[in-house]
Design an enzyme around this catalytic site. Structure first.
Site, PDB file in Angstrom:
ATOM      1  N   ASN A  11      -3.985  21.532  27.543  1.00  0.00           N
ATOM      2  CA  ASN A  11      -3.019  20.794  26.728  1.00  0.00           C
ATOM      3  C   ASN A  11      -3.487  20.871  25.281  1.00  0.00           C
ATOM      4  OD1 ASN A  11      -1.397  18.934  25.466  1.00  0.00           O
ATOM      5  ND2 ASN A  11      -2.202  17.139  26.543  1.00  0.00           N
ATOM      6  N   LYS A  13      -1.979  19.875  22.689  1.00  0.00           N
ATOM      7  CA  LYS A  13      -1.464  18.772  21.850  1.00  0.00           C
ATOM      8  C   LYS A  13      -0.941  19.352  20.528  1.00  0.00           C
ATOM      9  CE  LYS A  13      -4.642  15.806  24.279  1.00  0.00           C
ATOM     10  NZ  LYS A  13      -5.390  14.576  24.339  1.00  0.00           N
ATOM     11  N   GLY A 233      -7.773  18.863  27.480  1.00  0.00           N
ATOM     12  CA  GLY A 233      -7.306  18.764  26.097  1.00  0.00           C
ATOM     13  C   GLY A 233      -8.214  19.556  25.168  1.00  0.00           C
TER      14      GLY A 233
HETATM   15  P1  PGA Z   1      -9.211  15.634  26.553  1.00  0.00           P
HETATM   16  O1  PGA Z   1      -7.630  15.404  26.734  1.00  0.00           O
HETATM   17  O2  PGA Z   1      -9.618  16.711  27.518  1.00  0.00           O
HETATM   18  O3  PGA Z   1      -9.374  16.050  25.121  1.00  0.00           O
HETATM   19  O4  PGA Z   1      -9.869  14.325  26.862  1.00  0.00           O
HETATM   20  C1  PGA Z   1      -7.021  15.487  28.002  1.00  0.00           C
HETATM   21  C2  PGA Z   1      -5.543  15.223  27.869  1.00  0.00           C
HETATM   22  O5  PGA Z   1      -5.143  14.392  27.050  1.00  0.00           O
HETATM   23  O6  PGA Z   1      -4.723  15.851  28.579  1.00  0.00           O
END
Ligand code: PGA
Length: 249
Positions: A11, A13, A233
């Site tokens: 992801n 984002k 993420g």
């Molecule tokens: P992170 O995010 O791996 O940066 O903790 C995971 C997500 O929000 O899908």
């Protein structure tokens, strides 16, 4: 033997421009020749979906969106329909991420409507559920995540591919992760809810874990009971980290 192929989904984002496609080249090289026993997906910002889809065409890597609107078209400035994601080359879509539940007030019913739209467009939804720290401390984790699972999925999956991601809100982007026992407990509760709602099909839905997955913890998390992959993420932005995570499967 599990009833599905595990899925590692990145992801991105709101990260990623043309220059980021260099990292994807390295990811493509890493999956080359891999037996397709598992799945790898990248969910970039919508602006990169078509470029990324062109780049990974013919490889094991799949492409997903990060959200969609329930309607197929209309006067909804700034929004993107599931059909548009599919048209751009996506085959999956993340729905109900906690950053959307918290930041845009998305509730279970809206997320379920988006999931119906995703299925209508031929996309595989990855519906996220997860408790906040306050909910965990109040002993509400299992009731919150089973309630979100019941409320955010369509009533009928009609045999469609579908995934759920368990993402404790307090573990996202913080470097904190639940214990393996806590992950196993949450995933077992989600599995029971899926089987209760969808019978045998409920066993074929991968339940991904998400929240601070990184190369150093991926192997033990992915080996935990009922963990059917990961939603990654921060560590999905760098080819070296993301590659190490899907190689830990
Ligand atoms: P992170 O995010 O791996 O940066 O903790 C995971 C997500 O929000 O899908």
């Amino acid at each position: 033997m599990t009833a599905y192929r595990p899925l590692i989904a990145g992801n991105w984002k709101m990260h990623g421009v043309e220059a980021s496609l260099g990292e994807v080249r390295a990811m493509v090289a890493a999956v080359e020749g891999r037996p397709p026993a598992s799945r790898v997906a990248i969910c970039p910002p919508a602006t990169l979906i078509d470029r990324l889809a062109a780049q990974v065409k013919g490889t094991l890597i799949e492409v997903g969106g990060q959200d969609c609107r329930a309607e197929a078209q209309g006067a909804y400035t700034g929004d993107i329909a599931a059909e548009m994601l599919a048209d751009a080359g996506a085959t999956l879509v993340i729905l109900g991420h906690s950053e959307r539940r918290a930041g845009y007030g998305e509730g279970d019913a809206l997320i379920a409507a988006k999931a119906v739209a995703a299925l209508r467009a031929g996309l595989e939804p990855i519906v996220c559920v997860g408790e906040s720290l306050a909910e965990r401390e109040a002993g509400q984790t299992l009731s919150v995540i089973t309630g979100q699972t019941r409320g955010s999925l369509p009533e009928d999956l009609a045999g469609h591919a579908f995934a759920v991601a368990y993402e404790p809100v307090w573990a996202i982007g913080t470097g904190l992760t639940p214990t393996l026992e806590q992950i196993a407990e949450a995933h077992a509760a989600i599995r029971a809810t899926l089987v209760e709602g969808f019978g045998e099909h409920g066993r074929r839905i991968p339940i991904l874990y998400g929240g601070s997955v990184k190369p150093s913890n991926a192997a033990e998390i992915l080996r935990t009971a009922e963990v059917g992959g990961a939603l990654v993420g921060g560590a999905s932005l760098k080819a070296s980290d993301f590659t190490a995570i899907f190689e830990a499967l």
